[in-house]
Design a protein around this motif. Structure first.
Motif, PDB file in Angstrom:
ATOM      1  N   VAL A  10     -12.870   1.202 -11.786  1.00 57.68           N
ATOM      2  CA  VAL A  10     -11.624   0.705 -11.169  1.00 57.68           C
ATOM      3  C   VAL A  10     -11.228   1.615 -10.010  1.00 57.68           C
ATOM      4  O   VAL A  10     -10.826   1.145  -8.934  1.00 57.68           O
ATOM      5  CB  VAL A  10     -10.482   0.637 -12.222  1.00 57.68           C
ATOM      6  CG1 VAL A  10      -9.145   0.401 -11.558  1.00 57.68           C
ATOM      7  CG2 VAL A  10     -10.764  -0.445 -13.241  1.00 57.68           C
ATOM      8  N   ILE A  11     -11.352   2.930 -10.203  1.00 55.54           N
ATOM      9  CA  ILE A  11     -11.001   3.891  -9.142  1.00 55.54           C
ATOM     10  C   ILE A  11     -11.882   3.675  -7.919  1.00 55.54           C
ATOM     11  O   ILE A  11     -11.411   3.669  -6.775  1.00 55.54           O
ATOM     12  CB  ILE A  11     -11.099   5.335  -9.653  1.00 55.54           C
ATOM     13  CG1 ILE A  11      -9.935   5.641 -10.603  1.00 55.54           C
ATOM     14  CG2 ILE A  11     -11.084   6.339  -8.494  1.00 55.54           C
ATOM     15  CD1 ILE A  11     -10.034   6.959 -11.317  1.00 55.54           C
ATOM     16  N   LEU A  14     -10.786   0.577  -6.100  1.00 50.48           N
ATOM     17  CA  LEU A  14      -9.520   0.808  -5.388  1.00 50.48           C
ATOM     18  C   LEU A  14      -9.735   1.663  -4.148  1.00 50.48           C
ATOM     19  O   LEU A  14      -9.082   1.452  -3.116  1.00 50.48           O
ATOM     20  CB  LEU A  14      -8.498   1.468  -6.323  1.00 50.48           C
ATOM     21  CG  LEU A  14      -7.905   0.552  -7.373  1.00 50.48           C
ATOM     22  CD1 LEU A  14      -7.005   1.339  -8.326  1.00 50.48           C
ATOM     23  CD2 LEU A  14      -7.111  -0.579  -6.762  1.00 50.48           C
ATOM     24  N   CYS A  15     -10.648   2.613  -4.217  1.00 49.68           N
ATOM     25  CA  CYS A  15     -10.960   3.436  -3.032  1.00 49.68           C
ATOM     26  C   CYS A  15     -11.534   2.565  -1.916  1.00 49.68           C
ATOM     27  O   CYS A  15     -11.172   2.724  -0.741  1.00 49.68           O
ATOM     28  CB  CYS A  15     -11.960   4.537  -3.381  1.00 49.68           C
ATOM     29  SG  CYS A  15     -11.214   5.891  -4.277  1.00 49.68           S
ATOM     30  N   ILE A  17     -10.960  -0.626  -1.520  1.00 49.43           N
ATOM     31  CA  ILE A  17      -9.847  -1.452  -1.013  1.00 49.43           C
ATOM     32  C   ILE A  17      -8.966  -0.618  -0.089  1.00 49.43           C
ATOM     33  O   ILE A  17      -8.507  -1.100   0.956  1.00 49.43           O
ATOM     34  CB  ILE A  17      -9.017  -2.042  -2.173  1.00 49.43           C
ATOM     35  CG1 ILE A  17      -9.873  -3.028  -2.973  1.00 49.43           C
ATOM     36  CG2 ILE A  17      -7.762  -2.741  -1.659  1.00 49.43           C
ATOM     37  CD1 ILE A  17      -9.217  -3.532  -4.235  1.00 49.43           C
ATOM     38  N   LEU A  18      -8.732   0.638  -0.448  1.00 48.44           N
ATOM     39  CA  LEU A  18      -7.906   1.517   0.400  1.00 48.44           C
ATOM     40  C   LEU A  18      -8.570   1.722   1.756  1.00 48.44           C
ATOM     41  O   LEU A  18      -7.901   1.695   2.801  1.00 48.44           O
ATOM     42  CB  LEU A  18      -7.672   2.859  -0.292  1.00 48.44           C
ATOM     43  CG  LEU A  18      -6.840   3.883   0.497  1.00 48.44           C
ATOM     44  CD1 LEU A  18      -5.433   3.363   0.735  1.00 48.44           C
ATOM     45  CD2 LEU A  18      -6.784   5.220  -0.232  1.00 48.44           C
ATOM     46  N   PHE A  20     -10.589  -0.339   3.227  1.00 47.98           N
ATOM     47  CA  PHE A  20     -10.419  -1.602   3.942  1.00 47.98           C
ATOM     48  C   PHE A  20      -9.004  -1.713   4.509  1.00 47.98           C
ATOM     49  O   PHE A  20      -8.804  -2.108   5.657  1.00 47.98           O
ATOM     50  CB  PHE A  20     -10.725  -2.763   2.995  1.00 47.98           C
ATOM     51  CG  PHE A  20     -10.403  -4.109   3.578  1.00 47.98           C
ATOM     52  CD1 PHE A  20      -9.274  -4.798   3.162  1.00 47.98           C
ATOM     53  CD2 PHE A  20     -11.203  -4.668   4.545  1.00 47.98           C
ATOM     54  CE1 PHE A  20      -8.958  -6.037   3.705  1.00 47.98           C
ATOM     55  CE2 PHE A  20     -10.896  -5.904   5.103  1.00 47.98           C
ATOM     56  CZ  PHE A  20      -9.764  -6.587   4.672  1.00 47.98           C
ATOM     57  N   ALA A  21      -8.017  -1.320   3.695  1.00 41.91           N
ATOM     58  CA  ALA A  21      -6.609  -1.386   4.147  1.00 41.91           C
ATOM     59  C   ALA A  21      -6.373  -0.458   5.330  1.00 41.91           C
ATOM     60  O   ALA A  21      -5.663  -0.803   6.275  1.00 41.91           O
ATOM     61  CB  ALA A  21      -5.678  -1.005   2.991  1.00 41.91           C
ATOM     62  N   LEU A  22      -6.995   0.723   5.299  1.00 39.64           N
ATOM     63  CA  LEU A  22      -6.859   1.673   6.418  1.00 39.64           C
ATOM     64  C   LEU A  22      -7.475   1.097   7.687  1.00 39.64           C
ATOM     65  O   LEU A  22      -6.878   1.188   8.763  1.00 39.64           O
ATOM     66  CB  LEU A  22      -7.542   2.999   6.072  1.00 39.64           C
ATOM     67  CG  LEU A  22      -6.731   3.963   5.228  1.00 39.64           C
ATOM     68  CD1 LEU A  22      -7.604   5.096   4.716  1.00 39.64           C
ATOM     69  CD2 LEU A  22      -5.539   4.524   5.976  1.00 39.64           C
ATOM     70  N   PHE A  24      -7.858  -2.055   8.381  1.00 37.38           N
ATOM     71  CA  PHE A  24      -6.979  -3.154   8.789  1.00 37.38           C
ATOM     72  C   PHE A  24      -5.777  -2.616   9.565  1.00 37.38           C
ATOM     73  O   PHE A  24      -5.437  -3.115  10.636  1.00 37.38           O
ATOM     74  CB  PHE A  24      -6.519  -3.912   7.542  1.00 37.38           C
ATOM     75  CG  PHE A  24      -5.371  -4.854   7.777  1.00 37.38           C
ATOM     76  CD1 PHE A  24      -4.089  -4.535   7.344  1.00 37.38           C
ATOM     77  CD2 PHE A  24      -5.567  -6.060   8.427  1.00 37.38           C
ATOM     78  CE1 PHE A  24      -3.025  -5.395   7.562  1.00 37.38           C
ATOM     79  CE2 PHE A  24      -4.505  -6.929   8.646  1.00 37.38           C
ATOM     80  CZ  PHE A  24      -3.233  -6.596   8.217  1.00 37.38           C
ATOM     81  N   ALA A  25      -5.148  -1.554   9.025  1.00 38.71           N
ATOM     82  CA  ALA A  25      -3.959  -0.983   9.672  1.00 38.71           C
ATOM     83  C   ALA A  25      -4.310  -0.409  11.047  1.00 38.71           C
ATOM     84  O   ALA A  25      -3.598  -0.642  12.024  1.00 38.71           O
ATOM     85  CB  ALA A  25      -3.343   0.095   8.782  1.00 38.71           C
ATOM     86  N   GLN A  28      -4.897  -3.202  13.502  1.00 36.79           N
ATOM     87  CA  GLN A  28      -3.640  -3.831  13.898  1.00 36.79           C
ATOM     88  C   GLN A  28      -2.945  -2.997  14.966  1.00 36.79           C
ATOM     89  O   GLN A  28      -2.425  -3.522  15.938  1.00 36.79           O
ATOM     90  CB  GLN A  28      -2.699  -3.964  12.686  1.00 36.79           C
ATOM     91  CG  GLN A  28      -3.100  -5.022  11.697  1.00 36.79           C
ATOM     92  CD  GLN A  28      -3.104  -6.404  12.300  1.00 36.79           C
ATOM     93  OE1 GLN A  28      -4.146  -6.996  12.528  1.00 36.79           O
ATOM     94  NE2 GLN A  28      -1.948  -6.933  12.580  1.00 36.79           N
ATOM     95  N   PHE A  29      -2.949  -1.683  14.795  1.00 37.62           N
ATOM     96  CA  PHE A  29      -2.314  -0.821  15.772  1.00 37.62           C
ATOM     97  C   PHE A  29      -3.060  -0.844  17.100  1.00 37.62           C
ATOM     98  O   PHE A  29      -2.468  -0.853  18.165  1.00 37.62           O
ATOM     99  CB  PHE A  29      -2.204   0.618  15.249  1.00 37.62           C
ATOM    100  CG  PHE A  29      -0.962   0.859  14.457  1.00 37.62           C
ATOM    101  CD1 PHE A  29      -0.964   0.740  13.089  1.00 37.62           C
ATOM    102  CD2 PHE A  29       0.232   1.172  15.089  1.00 37.62           C
ATOM    103  CE1 PHE A  29       0.191   0.938  12.344  1.00 37.62           C
ATOM    104  CE2 PHE A  29       1.395   1.364  14.362  1.00 37.62           C
ATOM    105  CZ  PHE A  29       1.378   1.252  12.987  1.00 37.62           C
ATOM    106  N   ASP A  32      -2.520  -3.947  19.393  1.00 40.14           N
ATOM    107  CA  ASP A  32      -1.287  -3.983  20.176  1.00 40.14           C
ATOM    108  C   ASP A  32      -1.426  -3.260  21.499  1.00 40.14           C
ATOM    109  O   ASP A  32      -0.552  -3.309  22.342  1.00 40.14           O
ATOM    110  CB  ASP A  32      -0.135  -3.345  19.384  1.00 40.14           C
ATOM    111  CG  ASP A  32       0.216  -4.172  18.168  1.00 40.14           C
ATOM    112  OD1 ASP A  32       0.730  -3.601  17.194  1.00 40.14           O
ATOM    113  OD2 ASP A  32      -0.047  -5.373  18.190  1.00 40.14           O
ATOM    114  N   GLU A  33      -2.488  -2.515  21.650  1.00 37.76           N
ATOM    115  CA  GLU A  33      -2.647  -1.690  22.837  1.00 37.76           C
ATOM    116  C   GLU A  33      -3.946  -2.051  23.529  1.00 37.76           C
ATOM    117  O   GLU A  33      -4.724  -1.197  23.887  1.00 37.76           O
ATOM    118  CB  GLU A  33      -2.696  -0.230  22.378  1.00 37.76           C
ATOM    119  CG  GLU A  33      -2.224   0.741  23.418  1.00 37.76           C
ATOM    120  CD  GLU A  33      -2.291   2.161  22.879  1.00 37.76           C
ATOM    121  OE1 GLU A  33      -1.270   2.830  22.964  1.00 37.76           O
ATOM    122  OE2 GLU A  33      -3.349   2.560  22.378  1.00 37.76           O
TER     123      GLU A  33
END
Lengths: 130, 253
Positions: A10-11, A14-15, A17-18, A20-22, A24-25, A28-29, A32-33
């Protein structure tokens, strides 16, 4: 499988997924530029889309990015196109003052166009510059 | 205790009497008991350590999972709100750099480069309704945005080569022109309470209107009179005239 091994799996998930989330973020930033690459300029030039080159130039300049030498010739091409567009408009309107300003801008742009100088002829053709 | 053979003193741990060397019967049992107790103690300790260790390992893993879940949620939230975070940050930066940015904006206005002015304001998040730009530039930022839309539409209209897109080009141009004339050049009531130096607005509006007219004359096959009367026409009449001129131009070419 023991409870600890299940939790380890599970860990790990989740790592991932984290991560992937990073990504994505960050994307996204960065979105914008957005600035335009040399490739975008090249493809626009190949399809005679000088208005797009002018628009991309304005965006890059406004953001103060992509000031390397490789871009300067494309920016000069954009400057020539815009100056020529308005030079033609003002000449036909009999507005000699504004036409003269644009003429000088055209000459200045041509001196900076370097290897893209042959594009001047194509722009003059499209804009019907005499 | 005393040795049962020689009555010498010996301790419970002595397997043999240190005086006569005879075996100590009590010590044997004691040692056996002690070994048993020791073994039980070790087993219990091992069991407790294992149990506690497993419990600690599990607790740590559960805490790590909880922290990861929170971090994932925060990261997704930040990513999803990146535009507003970045927008706030860039607006604050625009406010801090007012002196530098306003110089650049004034330069663009002096050169009558309203497209670059508009792009600069958009890319640097300079908003017409926010201080400190509102006082001086509100109206001119608004009109520059509208002018940019008109320019894009006019360039598409004037250099259109495919007859299939005439209607699209005309609709786009009419919408842009109608909005520009109605809200900025006809002093619609909607904008009477906006801020901004009227002098720079009037100068800019005048040049923009002039540029639009002359572009239609130079590239849109309009006469000076037709271009001059365009602002006063209704939206429908504008569309009819623009379509007529474009078809005429395409036929001549």
């Amino acid at each position: 499988m023991s409870k600890r091994h299940k939790l380890d799996i599970v860990i790990m998930i989740l790592c991932l997924i984290l991560l992937f989330a990073l990504c994505f973020a960050i994307m996204q930033f960065r979105e914008d530029e957005y600035t335009y690459s040399e490739r975008s300029f090249y493809y626009s030039m190949c399809s005679d889309n000088y208005d797009n080159i002018a628009s991309m130039t304005r965006t890059n300049r406004a953001q103060g990015k992509k000031n390397q030498a490789a871009y300067q010739e494309y920016y000069a091409l954009a400057d020539y196109y815009e100056a020529a567009l308005y030079y033609n408009i003002y000449t036909k309107a009999g507005d000699t003052e504004r036409a003269e300003i644009r003429k000088k801008a055209m000459e200045d742009a041509v001196s900076r166009m370097g290897t893209l100088s042959p594009q001047k002829q194509r722009i003059d053709e499209i804009l019907k510059i005499e | 205790m005393k040795c049962e053979y020689c009555m010498g003193t010996l301790s419970l741990e002595d397997e043999y009497c240190p005086h006569c060397g005879q075996p100590n019967k009590h010590a044997k049992q004691h040692i056996k008991d002690m070994k048993r107790y020791q073994s039980e103690f070790e087993n219990t300790r091992k069991y407790v350590y294992e149990k506690t260790g497993r419990y600690t390992d599990t607790t740590v893993r559960v805490i790590v999972i909880a922290v990861l879940i929170v971090m994932i949620m925060v990261t997704f939230l930040i990513g999803a709100n990146s535009w507003s975070i970045r927008s706030s940050w860039r607006r604050a930066s625009a406010n801090r750099h007012y002196a530098k940015y306003s110089k650049i904006m004034d330069q663009y206005l002096a050169e009558e480069d309203y497209l670059s002015f508009n792009t600069f304001c958009n890319e640097n998040y300079i908003r017409s309704y926010e201080e400190p730009y509102k006082e001086k530039y509100c109206l001119v930022i608004q009109i520059a945005g509208s002018y940019s839309t008109v320019q894009d539409a006019l360039l598409y209209y004037c250099f259109l080569e495919d007859e299939d897109y005439i209607e699209q080009a005309v609709d786009r141009t009419v919408d842009a022109l109608d909005y520009f004339y109605r809200y900025y050049l006809n002093q619609d009531d909607y904008y009477t309470d906006l801020y901004g130096e009227s002098e720079i607005f009037e100068q800019a509006a005048s040049v923009m209107e002039y540029n639009i007219e002359q572009m239609l004359v130079a590239y849109g096959n309009f006469t000076q009179e037709e271009a001059a009367t365009l602002p006063a026409l209704s939206k429908t009449k504008k569309a009819v005239l623009l379509e007529e001129k474009l078809e005429e131009k395409m036929q001549n070419e």
